[in-house]
Write a protein that holds these residues in place. Structure first.
Motif, PDB file in Angstrom:
ATOM      1  N   GLU A 199     -27.186   2.898  -0.141  1.00  0.00           N
ATOM      2  CA  GLU A 199     -26.388   4.132  -0.118  1.00  0.00           C
ATOM      3  C   GLU A 199     -25.143   3.996  -0.999  1.00  0.00           C
ATOM      4  OE1 GLU A 199     -23.849   6.643   3.142  1.00  0.00           O
ATOM      5  OE2 GLU A 199     -25.822   5.891   3.758  1.00  0.00           O
ATOM      6  N   ALA A 200     -24.463   2.858  -0.890  1.00  0.00           N
ATOM      7  CA  ALA A 200     -23.249   2.633  -1.678  1.00  0.00           C
ATOM      8  C   ALA A 200     -23.552   2.577  -3.176  1.00  0.00           C
ATOM      9  CB  ALA A 200     -22.567   1.344  -1.239  1.00  0.00           C
ATOM     10  N   ALA A 201     -24.722   2.057  -3.531  1.00  0.00           N
ATOM     11  CA  ALA A 201     -25.094   1.918  -4.943  1.00  0.00           C
ATOM     12  C   ALA A 201     -25.781   3.164  -5.491  1.00  0.00           C
ATOM     13  CB  ALA A 201     -26.004   0.708  -5.128  1.00  0.00           C
ATOM     14  N   GLY A 202     -26.166   4.082  -4.603  1.00  0.00           N
ATOM     15  CA  GLY A 202     -26.825   5.303  -5.055  1.00  0.00           C
ATOM     16  C   GLY A 202     -28.269   5.103  -5.460  1.00  0.00           C
ATOM     17  N   VAL A 203     -28.934   4.130  -4.835  1.00  0.00           N
ATOM     18  CA  VAL A 203     -30.360   3.903  -5.084  1.00  0.00           C
ATOM     19  C   VAL A 203     -31.100   4.006  -3.756  1.00  0.00           C
ATOM     20  CG1 VAL A 203     -29.957   2.421  -7.097  1.00  0.00           C
ATOM     21  CG2 VAL A 203     -30.206   1.379  -4.861  1.00  0.00           C
ATOM     22  N   SER A 204     -32.398   4.162  -3.825  1.00  0.00           N
ATOM     23  CA  SER A 204     -33.167   4.308  -2.588  1.00  0.00           C
ATOM     24  C   SER A 204     -33.308   2.955  -1.884  1.00  0.00           C
ATOM     25  CB  SER A 204     -34.548   4.902  -2.864  1.00  0.00           C
ATOM     26  OG  SER A 204     -35.387   3.938  -3.457  1.00  0.00           O
ATOM     27  N   ASN A 205     -33.406   3.027  -0.585  1.00  0.00           N
ATOM     28  CA  ASN A 205     -33.581   1.839   0.237  1.00  0.00           C
ATOM     29  C   ASN A 205     -34.854   1.064  -0.154  1.00  0.00           C
ATOM     30  OD1 ASN A 205     -32.850   0.123   2.387  1.00  0.00           O
ATOM     31  ND2 ASN A 205     -34.202   1.213   3.781  1.00  0.00           N
ATOM     32  N   PRO A 206     -36.016   1.737  -0.299  1.00  0.00           N
ATOM     33  CA  PRO A 206     -37.230   1.005  -0.695  1.00  0.00           C
ATOM     34  C   PRO A 206     -37.104   0.342  -2.075  1.00  0.00           C
ATOM     35  CG  PRO A 206     -37.808   3.165   0.169  1.00  0.00           C
ATOM     36  CD  PRO A 206     -36.316   3.127   0.036  1.00  0.00           C
ATOM     37  N   GLN A 215     -25.523  -2.289 -12.591  1.00  0.00           N
ATOM     38  CA  GLN A 215     -24.094  -1.993 -12.621  1.00  0.00           C
ATOM     39  C   GLN A 215     -23.665  -1.295 -11.328  1.00  0.00           C
ATOM     40  OE1 GLN A 215     -22.792   0.625 -15.789  1.00  0.00           O
ATOM     41  NE2 GLN A 215     -20.827  -0.404 -15.871  1.00  0.00           N
ATOM     42  N   GLN A 216     -24.462  -0.348 -10.847  1.00  0.00           N
ATOM     43  CA  GLN A 216     -24.159   0.368  -9.617  1.00  0.00           C
ATOM     44  C   GLN A 216     -24.166  -0.593  -8.419  1.00  0.00           C
ATOM     45  OE1 GLN A 216     -26.862   3.873 -11.307  1.00  0.00           O
ATOM     46  NE2 GLN A 216     -26.645   3.997  -9.111  1.00  0.00           N
ATOM     47  N   VAL A 217     -25.140  -1.487  -8.372  1.00  0.00           N
ATOM     48  CA  VAL A 217     -25.229  -2.450  -7.278  1.00  0.00           C
ATOM     49  C   VAL A 217     -24.044  -3.411  -7.327  1.00  0.00           C
ATOM     50  CG1 VAL A 217     -26.588  -4.382  -6.358  1.00  0.00           C
ATOM     51  CG2 VAL A 217     -27.734  -2.260  -7.037  1.00  0.00           C
ATOM     52  N   ALA A 218     -23.705  -3.880  -8.539  1.00  0.00           N
ATOM     53  CA  ALA A 218     -22.564  -4.785  -8.686  1.00  0.00           C
ATOM     54  C   ALA A 218     -21.281  -4.125  -8.207  1.00  0.00           C
ATOM     55  CB  ALA A 218     -22.423  -5.218 -10.144  1.00  0.00           C
ATOM     56  N   LYS A 219     -21.104  -2.869  -8.560  1.00  0.00           N
ATOM     57  CA  LYS A 219     -19.911  -2.144  -8.130  1.00  0.00           C
ATOM     58  C   LYS A 219     -19.869  -2.030  -6.609  1.00  0.00           C
ATOM     59  CE  LYS A 219     -17.398   2.151  -8.945  1.00  0.00           C
ATOM     60  NZ  LYS A 219     -17.408   3.445  -9.618  1.00  0.00           N
TER      61      LYS A 219
END
Length: 144
Positions: free
Chosen positions: A29-36, A54-58
Motif C-alpha cells: 500500500e505504501a509503495a503503491g503496488v499490489s499485494n500479490p 524506487q517506490q518500494v525503496a521510498k
C-alpha cells in the motif's frame, strides 16, 4: 550483461520489510503496488521495473540505488557516482524541473564524450522523459 538476481533482491526486500516492521500488505500500500505483485517480487518470481523499485525503496526509506544493484539494473562500482550525482541534481530545491533536466542532459553529454554512459539506464531510473536537445543554444540565464 548483468544477470538478474531476483531471488537475492526478493530476500533482501523481505528482510528490509521485516526490519521496518511492515506487513506485506502495508508495504504494498505504501509503495503503491499490489499485494500479490510485491509477494511475487519477494519470492523471486517477478522482475520489478526501476520505477517500482524506487517506490518500494521510498516506502522502506532505503536507497533506491541499493535495490537497483540487487536487481542487476546497476553495476555497483561503475554506476555509484553517476546515481549519486543524478540524485543530488534532482533533489536540489533551488532548481526548477526544466533546469534539472537541462543539467542532466549536459552531464550525460560529458559522460558520453568521455566514453561513459553507453550502457546507462538513466531514463529508466529517473522515470521521466528528457526534453529535446537544446545544447546548441545552451541553458538560458535569467536576471533576478
Amino acid at each position: 550483461m548483468a544477470s538478474l538476481n531476483v531471488g537475492n533482491l526478493g530476500e533482501y526486500l523481505r528482510e528490509q520489510r521485516r526490519n521496518a516492521q511492515l506487513s506485506l500488505r502495508q508495504l504494498a500500500e505504501a509503495a503503491g503496488v499490489s499485494n500479490p505483485y510485491l509477494s511475487q517480487i519477494e519470492r523471486g518470481l517477478r522482475k520489478p521495473s526501476a520505477e517500482v523499485l524506487q517506490q518500494v525503496a521510498k516506502a522502506l526509506r532505503i536507497s533506491a540505488e541499493t535495490l537497483y544493484v540487487r536487481a542487476g539494473i546497476l553495476d555497483a562500482e561503475r554506476d555509484r557516482d553517476e546515481v549519486e550525482t543524478r540524485a543530488v541534481i534532482l533533489a536540489d530545491p533551488t532548481l526548477n524541473e526544466r533546469q534539472k533536466q537541462v543539467l542532466l542532459q549536459v552531464y550525460d553529454s560529458f559522460r558520453k564524450e568521455n566514453g561513459h554512459g553507453e550502457d546507462v539506464h538513466a531514463e529508466e531510473m529517473r522515470g521521466v522523459e528528457t526534453p529535446p536537445d537544446t545544447s546548441e543554444a545552451g541553458p538560458r540565464q535569467t536576471a533576478g
